[in-house]
Design an enzyme around this catalytic site. Structure first.
Site, PDB file in Angstrom:
ATOM      1  N   SER A 104     -11.407  -1.799  -0.149  1.00 25.28           N
ATOM      2  CA  SER A 104     -10.108  -1.781   0.528  1.00 25.28           C
ATOM      3  C   SER A 104     -10.277  -2.178   1.991  1.00 25.28           C
ATOM      4  O   SER A 104      -9.554  -3.038   2.509  1.00 25.28           O
ATOM      5  CB  SER A 104      -9.503  -0.370   0.476  1.00 25.28           C
ATOM      6  OG  SER A 104      -8.953  -0.097  -0.772  1.00 25.28           O
ATOM      7  N   ASP A 142       0.854  -1.182   0.000  1.00 22.74           N
ATOM      8  CA  ASP A 142       0.000   0.000   0.000  1.00 22.74           C
ATOM      9  C   ASP A 142       0.888   1.231   0.000  1.00 22.74           C
ATOM     10  O   ASP A 142       2.070   1.154  -0.340  1.00 22.74           O
ATOM     11  CB  ASP A 142      -0.896  -0.037   1.255  1.00 22.74           C
ATOM     12  CG  ASP A 142      -2.257   0.603   1.020  1.00 22.74           C
ATOM     13  OD1 ASP A 142      -2.297   1.840   0.862  1.00 22.74           O
ATOM     14  OD2 ASP A 142      -3.261  -0.131   0.984  1.00 22.74           O
ATOM     15  N   HIS A 199      -3.841   6.039   3.536  1.00 27.61           N
ATOM     16  CA  HIS A 199      -4.515   4.786   3.172  1.00 27.61           C
ATOM     17  C   HIS A 199      -3.812   3.578   3.782  1.00 27.61           C
ATOM     18  O   HIS A 199      -4.459   2.685   4.349  1.00 27.61           O
ATOM     19  CB  HIS A 199      -4.578   4.653   1.648  1.00 27.61           C
ATOM     20  CG  HIS A 199      -5.497   3.576   1.182  1.00 27.61           C
ATOM     21  ND1 HIS A 199      -5.079   2.292   0.925  1.00 27.61           N
ATOM     22  CD2 HIS A 199      -6.832   3.586   0.924  1.00 27.61           C
ATOM     23  CE1 HIS A 199      -6.100   1.558   0.527  1.00 27.61           C
ATOM     24  NE2 HIS A 199      -7.181   2.321   0.525  1.00 27.61           N
ATOM     25  N   ASN A 237     -13.949  -0.634  -6.654  1.00 22.31           N
ATOM     26  CA  ASN A 237     -15.028   0.258  -6.215  1.00 22.31           C
ATOM     27  C   ASN A 237     -15.789   0.948  -7.340  1.00 22.31           C
ATOM     28  O   ASN A 237     -16.283   2.056  -7.149  1.00 22.31           O
ATOM     29  CB  ASN A 237     -14.456   1.358  -5.310  1.00 22.31           C
ATOM     30  CG  ASN A 237     -13.910   0.823  -4.021  1.00 22.31           C
ATOM     31  OD1 ASN A 237     -14.160  -0.309  -3.650  1.00 22.31           O
ATOM     32  ND2 ASN A 237     -13.152   1.648  -3.325  1.00 22.31           N
TER      33      ASN A 237
END
Length: 446
Positions: A260, A62, A99, A194
């Site tokens: 996520s 990430d 994130h 998404n």
């Protein structure tokens, strides 16, 4: 291969704290923990009496992770920063680390304050996070391959990939990295995406990766959760409270929607299981998650796997406590060619279990039952030959029997031996451990 950060493509829209919580200067401990509705839904208190994920390392591919966050201190390893090409990935700050910090906290946040009652707590609060910072929009030829190989080599047993790279096919280098991880018995978990579409996302759609969709507090599928036959599980992904690296009215926290966050919850559940059942393979851990998953009341009876729900939403407590047969070493994943995906505690794997409950004969030499059968046949033949010899001697003394000379049945006759005859292995379709099959739900028109 192009590689697009989940903050845009997969990581859901962050809901500003000021909009959700008014102008309160700091959320109370009770409010912050109450905002974590998945923990209440999962009955986290009962879960932590059984497993906290201790001894398990979860790699988070990430953005960097803010390892100094009060809810993560001590649980974040140095890792590696592949964005800069040098240094660790546990000192991220500001937007660049928001994130990654959020995903790490959903997996292994431990809260802070007396008894860890303040802040955000993860599903596996004693697991360790290995942050592997990956580039945003990288045009390199190897995609996430180097990051995944590094995570495997550092001992991660679960890899969380809450991203999608915008491609519909996997590169040879990425596929090789996925196979490398599976051969080292590492469970790979990735976000479906998404956009609310059926277009496969990489790495979620790569064979051997556990693809995750998002559901809300009622267990209903989130409208923007991507779907398709590759989706295996769903998990909470709507109004998810997590730690962050950007200060809002509540401190360094965020609330977001997205696959996520759902992926991070599945990775946390996998860490709980890998700690409780260290002898199970990655595929068998996935099997426990799938076999204990559930559907909302209005979806009961649908054919599984469903293209939106997969096999259902995770139930970590049931996965930890129910009697679930280990099954094939590969679980729901296709068998690897040219080698095992890892050690197996399932005796059926030695017989070539395909993962669907159908056994295929092993061809690694002669089996013990076959050798015993050959020995019995030889013994019977020796007895018959002995009897024939004795009868013949008696006949020579007493003269030929009525009806002419006697004889012994030839090959194929009564009692005869067929030297080339083989014992076929009987296939058993539908054996325990097979995955339910049914016509997949057709995706909406695109």
């Amino acid at each position: 291969m192009s590689f697009t950060r989940t903050l845009r493509a997969v990581g859901g829209a962050v809901v500003a704290g000021a909009l959700l919580f008014g102008t309160a200067p700091v959320a109370s401990a009770d409010q912050m923990r109450n905002d974590q509705w998945p923990l209440q839904k999962f009955d986290a208190g009962s879960i932590w009496n059984i497993s906290t994920g201790k001894g398990v390392t979860v790699a988070v591919l990430d953005s960097p992770v803010d390892g100094s966050h009060a809810d993560l201190t001590g649980n974040v390893l140095p890792g590696k920063n592949l964005i800069t090409g040098s240094g660790s990935a546990d000192h991220g700050t500001g937007d660049e680390a928001d994130h990654g910090t959020a995903m790490a906290s959903i997996i292994a946040g431990h809260g802070h304050g007396a008894g860890g009652a303040d802040g955000v707590k993860g599903l596996a609060p004693d697991a360790k996070i290995l942050p592997v910072a990956v580039p945003d929009g990288s045009t390199g030829p190897f995609g996430f391959g180097p990051a995944l190989r590094y995570a495997v080599d550092q001992g991660a047993k679960v890899v969380n990939m809450s991203f999608g790279n915008g491609e519909s096919s996997v590169s040879p280098e990425e596929q090789q990295a996925v196979d490398y991880a599976r051969k080292h018995d590492v469970l790979l978990v990735a976000a479906a995406g998404n956009e609310g579409v059926s277009t496969p996302a990489i790495p979620a759609a790569v064979p051997g990766v556990l693809a995750v969709g998002a559901v809300d507090e009622h267990g209903d599928i989130w409208k923007k959760s991507n779907f398709g036959p590759h989706v295996k599980l769903t998990a909470p992904g709507v109004n998810i409270r997590s730690a962050g690296s950007v200060v809002d009215v509540n401190g360094k926290y965020r609330s977001a929607n997205g696959t996520s966050d759902a992926t991070a919850y599945v990775s946390g559940a996998a860490a709980l299981l890998r700690s409780k059942f260290p002898d199970l393979t990655a595929g068998q851990i996935a099997n426990r998650l799938i076999k204990t998953a559930s559907l909302p009341a209005d979806q009961q009876g649908i054919a599984l796997p469903d293209q939106h729900y997969g096999y259902g939403s995770i139930n970590p407590l049931s996965a930890l406590t129910k009697d679930v047969p280990a099954g094939s070493k590969d679980g729901p994943f296709p068998a690897l060619s040219g080698g095992s995906s890892g050690p197996s505690s399932d005796p059926s794997s030695a017989a070539g279990d395909t993962g669907g409950g159908v056994k295929i004969a092993s061809h690694k030499g002669l089996s013990a039952p076959f050798l015993i059968l050959v020995g019995v046949v030889v013994l019977v033949l020796l007895v018959i030959v002995l009897v024939v010899v004795m009868v013949a001697k008696k006949n020579r003394r007493n003269g030929p029997p009525p009806g002419g000379p006697g004889g012994f049945g030839g090959p194929g006759g009564p009692g005869g031996y067929m030297p080339n005859q083989q014992m076929p292995y009987q296939q058993q379709p539908g054996a325990p451990g097979s995955y339910p099959q049914g016509p997949p739900t057709q995706p909406p028109g695109q």
